[in-house]
Scaffold this active site. Structure first.
Site, short mmCIF file in Angstrom:
data_model
loop_
_atom_site.label_atom_id
_atom_site.label_comp_id
_atom_site.label_asym_id
_atom_site.label_seq_id
_atom_site.Cartn_x
_atom_site.Cartn_y
_atom_site.Cartn_z
N GLY A 179 0.42 -2.06 4.40
CA GLY A 179 1.77 -1.73 3.98
C GLY A 179 2.80 -2.68 4.54
O GLY A 179 2.49 -3.66 5.23
N CYS A 180 4.07 -2.38 4.26
CA CYS A 180 5.17 -3.31 4.52
C CYS A 180 5.49 -3.47 6.00
O CYS A 180 5.56 -4.60 6.51
CB CYS A 180 6.40 -2.88 3.74
SG CYS A 180 6.81 -1.12 3.92
N TYR A 181 5.72 -2.38 6.71
CA TYR A 181 6.03 -2.48 8.14
C TYR A 181 4.91 -3.18 8.89
O TYR A 181 5.15 -4.02 9.76
CB TYR A 181 6.24 -1.08 8.73
CG TYR A 181 7.60 -0.48 8.58
CD1 TYR A 181 8.76 -1.22 8.84
CD2 TYR A 181 7.74 0.85 8.20
CE1 TYR A 181 10.02 -0.64 8.72
CE2 TYR A 181 9.00 1.44 8.08
CZ TYR A 181 10.13 0.68 8.34
OH TYR A 181 11.37 1.26 8.23
N ALA B 204 4.79 -6.98 8.27
CA ALA B 204 5.86 -7.69 8.96
C ALA B 204 5.60 -7.76 10.46
O ALA B 204 5.72 -8.82 11.09
CB ALA B 204 7.20 -7.01 8.68
N GLY C 124 5.00 -6.75 0.90
CA GLY C 124 4.69 -5.52 1.59
C GLY C 124 3.82 -4.56 0.82
O GLY C 124 3.42 -3.52 1.36
#
Length: 346
Positions: A141-143, A146, A318
């Site tokens: 996923g996105c978090y 990153a 993401g």
């Protein structure tokens, strides 16, 4: 290719990218909510006269199946798809963590625990060669993308002891039916959520960085993992899309700016979708609509801290763009096919 769960934000973005892919024939897409209705009922920006099909129709027609479903559903569908000879890219959290860890953090009994050992973690910057041969890919996923990419070089160098990560996300990161996302609630408002070490992405971040700490690079999905303790505090921001992460790293050794720049520059030198900034700082508008991650490591001379900033589009790199990047690796397409590197401005 087929897509189950095509009416969520990630599913809509995935449809947009797949329809522009020169090597893909999109044979079907499903949504329990919109089955039988035209695609425009959910996505007026997409031009396709076909209606949403049933899950069975999509599974039957597809060579590769994307699962953009709520957590808990992919673990039921993936075994059937694999038994039918399909390859699967799962955009949920169902195969990202060991079953026991998954159950503890997601509160869902795992229905396919033996499949976890076959699933390959779908972060190409770390697991590219494993992804090429995978039948089942667990798309991050996105978090997590990153934060992992922000701290990966320090972990691979053996210097990372822990980190405090602050994440800010656009409203689309909560999903199309996310709680607390009505306009009146998010407009001109900024709020933290799932604080105090309760966010379910924490063990995924720690596991990714622990693998790098123990293995260096290249890294194996099911290889040895060291221990990295990470605190994470997410915030909801009144914008449509985008992720910005600020990571304060607890490190061993001397990490002055020139040393950090060399480490990050070397680590990501051959990565097509990671840009290490020298002067500017990452910002969400810079990656809007792209599959790119912008990173900036910073040595704060006054306090001796190491900070790393990362920005990406939560619906592209993401989620949906990363899934297409994984597809390209699995099918032998050039990795950058159908994936934008340039952001939209303003």
């Amino acid at each position: 290719m087929g897509l189950l769960g095509a009416s969520g934000y990630g599913g809509g973005e995935l449809l947009r990218l797949l329809k522009a892919h020169p090597g893909v024939e999109l044979v079907g897409f499903s949504s329990r909510k919109h089955q039988g209705k035209p695609l425009a009922a959910a996505w007026p920006q997409l031009w396709d006269e076909r209606p949403f099909a049933s899950q069975e129709e999509v599974l039957e027609r597809s060579e590769v199946v994307f699962l953009a479903l709520p957590n808990g559903l992919a673990m039921e569908i993936a075994p059937r798809a694999l038994a039918m000879g399909k390859r699967v890219i799962d955009l949920s959290g169902d195969f990202r963590l060991p079953p026991g860890v998954y159950e503890a953090w997601y509160g869902i009994p795992h229905q396919s625990p033996t499949l976890y050992r076959e699933a390959i973690y779908g972060l190409p910057e770390l697991h590219r060669e494993e992804i090429r041969e995978a039948r089942l890919v667990a798309n991050p996923g996105c978090y997590v993308t990153a934060a992992t990419l922000a701290l990966a070089p320090l972990a691979a160098a053996g210097a990372l002891k822990g980190a405090f990560v602050v994440g800010l996300s656009g409203v689309s990161g909560a999903g199309r039916e996310g709680e607390g996302t009505f306009y009146a609630e998010v407009n001109e408002n900024l709020k933290p959520y799932r604080v105090g070490g309760t966010h379910r992405h924490i063990p995924e971040m720690e596991r990714n960085l622990g693998r790098l700490l123990a293995q260096g690079r290249p890294v194996r999905t099911h290889g040895e993992a060291g221990e990295v303790r990470l605190a994470f505090t997410p915030h909801l921001v009144p914008m449509t899309r985008g992720i910005l992460v600020t990571a304060e790293a607890e490190v061993e050794g001397d990490w002055r700016q020139e040393v950090l720049d060399e480490l990050y520059g070397d680590f990501y030198a051959r990565e097509p979708f990671v840009r290490v900034l020298r002067e500017a700082l990452p910002e969400t508008k810079g990656t809007y609509g792209s599959n790119r991650v912008d990173l900036k490591p910073l040595y704060e001379a006054r306090t001796g801290r190491v900070l790393v900033f990362a920005a990406l589009d939560n619906l592209v790199k993401g989620m949906a763009g990363q899934a297409v990047q994984n597809l390209n690796l699995m099918m032998g397409f050039p990795e950058e096919t159908a994936l934008p590197k340039e952001g939209l401005w303003p």
